[in-house]
Motif scaffolding. Structure first.
Motif, short mmCIF file in Angstrom:
data_model
loop_
_atom_site.label_atom_id
_atom_site.label_comp_id
_atom_site.label_asym_id
_atom_site.label_seq_id
_atom_site.Cartn_x
_atom_site.Cartn_y
_atom_site.Cartn_z
N ILE A 149 -14.87 -123.06 52.82
CA ILE A 149 -13.53 -123.08 52.05
C ILE A 149 -12.96 -124.74 52.30
O ILE A 149 -12.35 -125.61 51.59
N VAL A 150 -13.31 -125.97 53.51
CA VAL A 150 -13.25 -126.83 53.60
C VAL A 150 -13.64 -127.94 52.79
O VAL A 150 -13.31 -128.84 52.06
N LEU A 151 -15.11 -127.08 52.58
CA LEU A 151 -16.09 -128.31 51.71
C LEU A 151 -15.67 -128.03 50.08
O LEU A 151 -15.86 -128.51 49.06
N TYR A 152 -15.54 -126.75 49.75
CA TYR A 152 -14.99 -126.14 48.50
C TYR A 152 -13.96 -127.18 48.55
O TYR A 152 -13.73 -127.93 46.50
N THR A 153 -12.88 -127.41 49.15
CA THR A 153 -11.63 -128.18 48.80
C THR A 153 -12.09 -129.83 49.31
O THR A 153 -11.15 -130.21 48.25
N GLY A 155 -14.71 -131.51 48.90
CA GLY A 155 -16.25 -131.73 48.34
C GLY A 155 -17.13 -131.94 49.35
O GLY A 155 -16.62 -132.69 50.39
N PRO A 156 -17.94 -132.06 48.71
CA PRO A 156 -19.11 -131.66 50.09
C PRO A 156 -19.52 -133.80 49.62
O PRO A 156 -20.31 -133.94 49.31
N SER A 157 -20.21 -134.25 51.02
CA SER A 157 -20.64 -135.18 51.60
C SER A 157 -21.10 -134.91 53.11
O SER A 157 -20.93 -133.80 54.19
N ILE A 158 -21.81 -136.18 53.11
CA ILE A 158 -22.14 -135.91 55.00
C ILE A 158 -21.57 -135.81 56.05
O ILE A 158 -21.22 -135.99 56.13
N THR A 159 -20.00 -137.07 55.53
CA THR A 159 -18.93 -137.10 56.93
C THR A 159 -18.34 -135.44 56.88
O THR A 159 -17.72 -135.37 57.82
N ASN A 160 -17.77 -135.16 55.34
CA ASN A 160 -17.27 -133.83 55.65
C ASN A 160 -17.83 -132.73 56.23
O ASN A 160 -18.19 -131.90 57.22
N LEU A 161 -19.29 -132.99 55.44
CA LEU A 161 -19.96 -132.01 56.34
C LEU A 161 -20.14 -132.17 58.06
O LEU A 161 -20.31 -131.12 58.68
N VAL A 162 -20.11 -133.37 59.08
CA VAL A 162 -20.25 -133.54 60.02
C VAL A 162 -19.22 -132.59 60.50
O VAL A 162 -18.90 -132.32 61.81
N GLY A 238 -25.37 -125.58 48.02
CA GLY A 238 -25.50 -126.84 47.45
C GLY A 238 -23.50 -127.34 48.55
O GLY A 238 -23.43 -128.04 47.22
N LEU A 239 -22.85 -127.06 49.50
CA LEU A 239 -22.34 -127.51 49.58
C LEU A 239 -22.33 -128.78 50.70
O LEU A 239 -21.56 -129.23 51.78
N GLY A 240 -23.49 -128.77 51.31
CA GLY A 240 -23.91 -129.27 51.96
C GLY A 240 -24.19 -131.01 51.47
O GLY A 240 -23.78 -131.34 50.85
N ILE A 241 -25.04 -131.67 52.31
CA ILE A 241 -25.59 -133.62 51.69
C ILE A 241 -26.11 -132.78 49.93
O ILE A 241 -26.52 -131.91 49.34
N GLN A 242 -25.90 -134.13 48.85
CA GLN A 242 -25.70 -134.54 47.45
C GLN A 242 -27.09 -134.97 47.20
O GLN A 242 -27.44 -136.06 48.26
N PRO A 243 -28.22 -135.21 46.26
CA PRO A 243 -28.80 -135.63 45.26
C PRO A 243 -28.30 -137.05 45.65
O PRO A 243 -27.03 -137.40 45.15
N PRO A 244 -28.77 -138.61 45.85
CA PRO A 244 -30.30 -138.63 45.97
C PRO A 244 -30.52 -137.91 47.66
O PRO A 244 -31.75 -137.92 47.37
N ASP A 245 -29.70 -137.22 48.69
CA ASP A 245 -30.25 -137.70 49.69
C ASP A 245 -30.59 -135.65 49.83
O ASP A 245 -29.93 -134.74 49.31
#
Length: 307
Positions: A149-153, A155-162, A238-245
């Motif tokens: 829910i949080v990542l969908y709201t 957006g996926p990024s390294i900071t939000n994932l952590v 698909g809600l984790g780290i995004q390409p190119p990472d």
């Protein structure tokens, strides 16, 4: 009759690291897990520097190259993905991302949860109850659902994932630290420090926190494997780290559509996730056995059986 010289020095007691190594050698399974984790950490630290840009370099001639072949180069020994990128190089670079995110999330959750647990356990004011209710709210949601829910709201990024991974794991450290403090605050040394005029902050930082920290570190070692699995699941969706990472979970997601034609694209990162989490669980169980004097006899039994 033995005469002891006054200048004679007592034999030095073995250091803590030497004792731990001795216990580790007695448990061959834990020793193998420790060696594997050391290799993974070493690969994550210096591996990306060794492979350079090979992990992102396209090679359409090596597209879906089968593993166990040195025809092209040693870096293609584990095969290549659908874009011809060597899987060995991508595993090494992905290890840095996977372990880095997990380490940041575990450290953040331990720091924040442990601090809140110290405050909630030592103080009896209204904010200690608010901290507990906050932990109850977080624990009332399934961790993966809350992360989705949080990542969908946001957006996926390294900071939000952590941040999401740290929030979902924080109540474990909070409740553990609070339980430890509730018992320690009634000890004689705390009463003595309080009678000497020490404030609450000094008592928590100088007297109680050092006794709570080993327990939190043990939990962090166990929790590290859980965080890796959670991060891999989010990256797979698909809600984790995004390409190119990329991480190991993202590599599994990229190869799931080629299981029938190029199984190795998803197999190797999945195997890396499984072996890493398994090694972490084995090593954390060993650490728990060593830390508990009542369970330490198991290592003695292993040593006798090895003989």
């Amino acid at each position: 009759m033995t005469i002891i010289s006054p200048d004679a020095k007592p034999a030095a007691a073995p250091g803590t690291s030497r004792v731990l190594l001795a216990y580790l050698r007695r448990d061959r399974l834990a020793l193998a897990a420790a060696i594997f984790l050391a290799l993974i950490v070493l690969a994550a630290i210096i591996g990306p520097w060794l492979v350079g840009d090979a992990a992102s370099r396209l090679g359409l001639r090596q597209r879906n190259l089968a593993p166990f072949s040195l025809e092209h180069s040693w870096i293609y020994f584990l095969g290549a993905d659908t874009l011809g990128r060597p899987l060995l190089a991508r595993l090494i670079v992905g290890a840095q991302s996977t372990l880095g995110i997990a380490a940041a999330a575990v450290f953040s959750s331990m720091l924040i949860g442990g601090t809140l647990g110290l405050v909630a356990g030592y103080s009896e004011r209204w904010y200690s109850h608010m901290i507990l209710r906050l932990a109850d709210v977080v624990m009332s949601f399934p961790s993966l659902l809350l992360a989705l829910i949080v990542l969908y709201t946001l957006g996926p990024s390294i900071t939000n994932l952590v941040i999401v991974l740290a929030i979902t794991r924080m109540p474990i450290y909070l409740r553990t630290a609070r339980a430890e403090v509730l018992e320690l605050r009634e000890r004689m040394f705390v009463s003595a420090a309080r009678s000497m005029g020490a404030g609450a902050a000094r008592i928590l930082l100088r007297h109680i926190a050092p006794l709570v920290l080993p327990t939190l570190v043990t939990i962090a070692a166990i929790d590290f494997a859980t965080v890796i699995l959670s991060e891999s699941a989010l990256s797979f969706l698909g809600l984790g780290i995004q390409p190119p990472d990329f991480t190991w979970g993202a590599m599994v997601a990229n190869g799931r559509g080629y299981l029938s034609t190029a199984w190795w694209v998803a197999f190797w990162p999945g195997l890396a996730i499984m072996l890493t989490t398994l090694s972490l669980n084995i090593l954390s169980n060993w650490a728990r056995t060593v830390a508990d004097p009542q369970q330490r006899w198991r290592l003695q039994t292993l040593r006798k059986a090895a003989r």
